[in-house]
Design a protein around this motif. Structure first.
Motif, short mmCIF file in Angstrom:
data_model
loop_
_atom_site.label_atom_id
_atom_site.label_comp_id
_atom_site.label_asym_id
_atom_site.label_seq_id
_atom_site.Cartn_x
_atom_site.Cartn_y
_atom_site.Cartn_z
N GLY A 1 -16.33 -0.78 -1.14
CA GLY A 1 -17.49 -1.17 -1.67
C GLY A 1 -18.04 -2.73 -1.45
N ARG A 2 -16.75 -3.63 -1.32
CA ARG A 2 -17.07 -4.87 -0.87
C ARG A 2 -17.68 -5.07 0.64
NH1 ARG A 2 -13.10 -8.28 1.39
NH2 ARG A 2 -11.45 -6.92 0.44
N TRP A 3 -16.96 -4.10 1.30
CA TRP A 3 -17.29 -4.43 2.73
C TRP A 3 -18.73 -3.79 2.83
CZ3 TRP A 3 -12.48 -1.80 5.57
CH2 TRP A 3 -11.47 -2.67 5.50
N LEU A 4 -19.25 -2.64 2.14
CA LEU A 4 -20.42 -2.18 2.44
C LEU A 4 -21.64 -3.16 1.90
CD1 LEU A 4 -19.98 1.57 1.55
CD2 LEU A 4 -20.51 0.55 3.78
N THR A 5 -21.41 -3.87 0.68
CA THR A 5 -22.39 -4.80 0.08
C THR A 5 -22.51 -5.99 1.02
OG1 THR A 5 -21.47 -4.06 -1.88
CG2 THR A 5 -22.76 -6.44 -1.66
N LEU A 6 -21.28 -6.37 2.05
CA LEU A 6 -21.38 -7.36 2.89
C LEU A 6 -22.27 -6.96 4.04
CD1 LEU A 6 -20.56 -10.04 4.45
CD2 LEU A 6 -18.58 -8.62 5.06
N TRP B 1 0.73 -1.18 -0.02
CA TRP B 1 0.04 0.03 0.15
C TRP B 1 0.87 1.25 0.14
CZ3 TRP B 1 -5.12 -0.17 -0.53
CH2 TRP B 1 -5.66 1.22 -0.47
N ALA B 2 1.85 1.27 0.71
CA ALA B 2 2.69 2.33 0.66
C ALA B 2 3.33 2.78 -0.55
CB ALA B 2 3.82 2.27 2.07
N ASP B 3 3.62 1.94 -1.38
CA ASP B 3 4.06 2.06 -2.70
C ASP B 3 3.36 2.51 -3.84
OD1 ASP B 3 6.42 1.60 -1.43
OD2 ASP B 3 6.18 -0.71 -1.74
N LEU B 4 1.86 2.43 -3.53
CA LEU B 4 0.98 2.67 -4.44
C LEU B 4 0.81 4.21 -4.68
CD1 LEU B 4 -2.03 0.62 -3.32
CD2 LEU B 4 -0.30 0.19 -5.15
N SER B 5 0.68 4.52 -6.07
CA SER B 5 0.32 6.02 -6.38
C SER B 5 -1.05 6.26 -5.77
CB SER B 5 0.40 6.15 -7.90
OG SER B 5 -0.98 5.29 -8.55
N ARG B 6 -1.27 7.81 -5.69
CA ARG B 6 -2.64 8.18 -5.08
C ARG B 6 -3.65 7.53 -5.83
NH1 ARG B 6 -3.97 12.08 -1.65
NH2 ARG B 6 -5.93 13.01 -1.79
N ALA B 7 -3.65 7.64 -6.93
CA ALA B 7 -4.78 7.13 -8.00
C ALA B 7 -5.23 5.67 -7.77
CB ALA B 7 -4.44 7.39 -9.51
N GLU B 8 -3.97 4.73 -7.79
CA GLU B 8 -4.18 3.39 -7.58
C GLU B 8 -4.55 3.11 -6.10
OE1 GLU B 8 -4.32 -0.72 -8.29
OE2 GLU B 8 -4.19 1.17 -9.65
N ALA B 9 -4.12 3.83 -5.01
CA ALA B 9 -4.58 3.59 -3.67
C ALA B 9 -6.17 3.92 -3.49
CB ALA B 9 -3.79 4.52 -2.69
N HIS B 10 -6.64 5.00 -4.31
CA HIS B 10 -7.93 5.35 -4.27
C HIS B 10 -8.84 4.44 -4.93
CE1 HIS B 10 -11.22 8.14 -4.13
NE2 HIS B 10 -11.59 7.95 -5.19
N LYS B 11 -8.39 3.91 -6.01
CA LYS B 11 -9.11 2.89 -6.79
C LYS B 11 -9.28 1.55 -6.07
CE LYS B 11 -8.70 -0.03 -10.95
NZ LYS B 11 -7.92 -0.23 -12.17
#
Length: 448
Positions: free
Chosen positions: A150-155, A133-143
């Motif tokens: 989304g998965r958690w809210l569906t659950l 996670w620490a190495d992800l770009s801001r856009a990839e982390a947001h994605k």
């Protein structure tokens, strides 16, 4: 000598038993096609790739009354597909221990979940998306964060909606979703931009809502803490039941099991929960299926997992939000594209299992019925004549297929009509004696 010209569609009316074009001989050899007299091979992923076959997704629904060979066909397909590179099987919830024998035959010990046992599943696990996670770009982390939340809210919608107040399901609308997401973002550190997200659990979520911080109250746009408490009372009570209820201790701590994804099969056994009732088993299935989907979110396209969803009707009975969770699993599988992905293989008794989730015409019933559109392959084993009407109404099979299902398919185990897109195949699954010992659900002495 008189001759006539007609289209292939017209010819099928004049000669209704004329065999249609055969399927390519790829995938698992399942048995014989009674209409063509040839061998029948099942290859759902290959069918999607083949432009000549009217299949756009590789999910499977299998239906049939008890004792007609559903389990035998399902396990034979999973076992035989192991012969092909990259194919493996995952059973994220085995309510009756039907797959334990097959697991041990393949050298794998199934994971048992139940009161007093060590195995624990945290349905709010991040899964592999949190790696690096620490190495992800801001856009990839947001994605990735959008996918996880989304998965958690569906659950959570499925779990909260399974609880009842005055006979009605606890609502999980936009307000409840916003409150849960805000709390989860705080608990994981996402809201503060943490480079390493923290693991959270359902008890953590309940505690955060039961004693809300001033920041959470403000984020959720409540004027006062008391207004927050009043507005979230049903939500908090539903979460408390999940924490303190019959499944306490099983899905509310950090995960303690390790899945070997290189093994030919993995199974999570839920038979120890059967005494707790269908609702408890349905909740457990919702938890483990969501967790399993999370564990597979970065799987390689060529890694094809046959995900067997046994006793699916128990999850359907929980209500509309549980159906949405099941629906998400099928759509996730399809979203991996033509190159591979997970084959969701749902097993149930009859089409009306999909309609038992609510009153006729209700939102739950309509969503459940629409699930059939997410599986272009349907294996229809024998049914009593009393279900012939619903088969025709829901699947549009026509009188010939309907008669086969209520007649021919009832006469021997393993017989089924395979509906593949708009094609119908009359198939008899043939089992080797060793396979009978591994796949039939009745005692081994009877199976022989």
């Amino acid at each position: 000598m008189a001759s006539y010209r007609m289209t292939s569609d017209q010819a099928a009316v004049v000669w209704p038993w004329l065999a249609g074009p055969g399927l390519p001989p790829t995938g698992a050899l399942m048995g014989m096609d009674a209409q063509s007299g040839g061998k029948f091979y099942a290859d759902p992923v290959g069918w999607v790739r083949d432009d000549n076959i009217p299949v756009t997704n590789h999910n499977i629904f299998s239906m049939g009354k008890p004792g007609v060979g559903k389990s035998g066909t399902t396990k034979a397909f999973a076992l035989r597909m192991l012969c092909f590179r990259h194919y493996k099987t995952f059973v994220p919830g085995d309510p009756k221990d039907e797959y334990e024998r097959l697991c041990r035959f393949l050298g794998v010990e199934p994971i048992a979940i139940g009161p007093g046992l060590a195995a624990r599943i945290n349905p709010l696990d991040f899964g592999p998306l949190v790696n690096g996670w620490a190495d992800l770009s801001r856009a990839e982390a947001h994605k990735r964060a959008q996918v996880v939340f989304g998965r958690w809210l569906t659950l959570l919608g499925g779990l909260v909606g399974s609880q009842r107040v005055g006979g009605a399901p606890v609502p999980f609308g936009p307000n409840e979703q916003a409150v849960c997401q805000a709390a989860l973002e705080d608990l994981t550190g996402w809201s503060e931009g943490a480079t390493q997200l923290r693991v959270t659990t359902i008890p953590h979520l309940w505690a955060a809502l039961d004693e809300p911080s001033a920041a959470l109250v403000n984020t959720c746009r409540y004027a006062t803490q008391q207004e927050f408490m009043d507005g979230t009372r049903l939500l908090r009570n539903a979460l408390l039941q999940l924490v303190k209820g019959r499944l306490s201790g099983l899905f509310d701590t950090e995960t303690t099991v390790e899945i070997d994804w290189n093994a030919p099969i993995q199974s999570l056994s839920l038979s120890r929960l059967d005494a707790l009732g269908d609702e408890a088993v349905g909740i457990a299935l919702t938890c483990v299926n969501s967790w399993g989907r999370g564990m597979r979110e970065l799987a390689a396209r060529e890694d094809v997992r046959i995900v067997i969803r046994d006793e699916a009707w128990r999850q359907f009975r929980l209500g509309v939000d549980a159906i949405k969770s099941f629906d998400a699993d099928l759509r996730f599988s399809r979203g991996k594209g033509d190159e591979g992905g997970d084959i969701q293989f749902a097993v149930m008794h009859k089409p009306s299992d999909l309609l038992s989730v609510g009153d006729q015409g209700s939102q739950a019933a309509m969503i459940a019925k629409d699930l059939l559109e997410l599986a272009d392959v349907k294996i229809l084993h024998g049914q009593k004549p009393s279900v012939a009407g619903e088969l025709d109404e829901m699947l549009g099979l026509g009188p010939v297929a309907k008669d086969l299902i209520t007649g021919w398919a009832m006469q021997d185990k393993g017989r089924a009509v395979w509906s593949i897109g708009d094609r119908i195949h009359q198939v008899s699954t043939l089992l080797h004696p060793i396979e009978r010992q591994l796949t039939w659900t009745q005692p081994v002495a009877e199976a022989g």
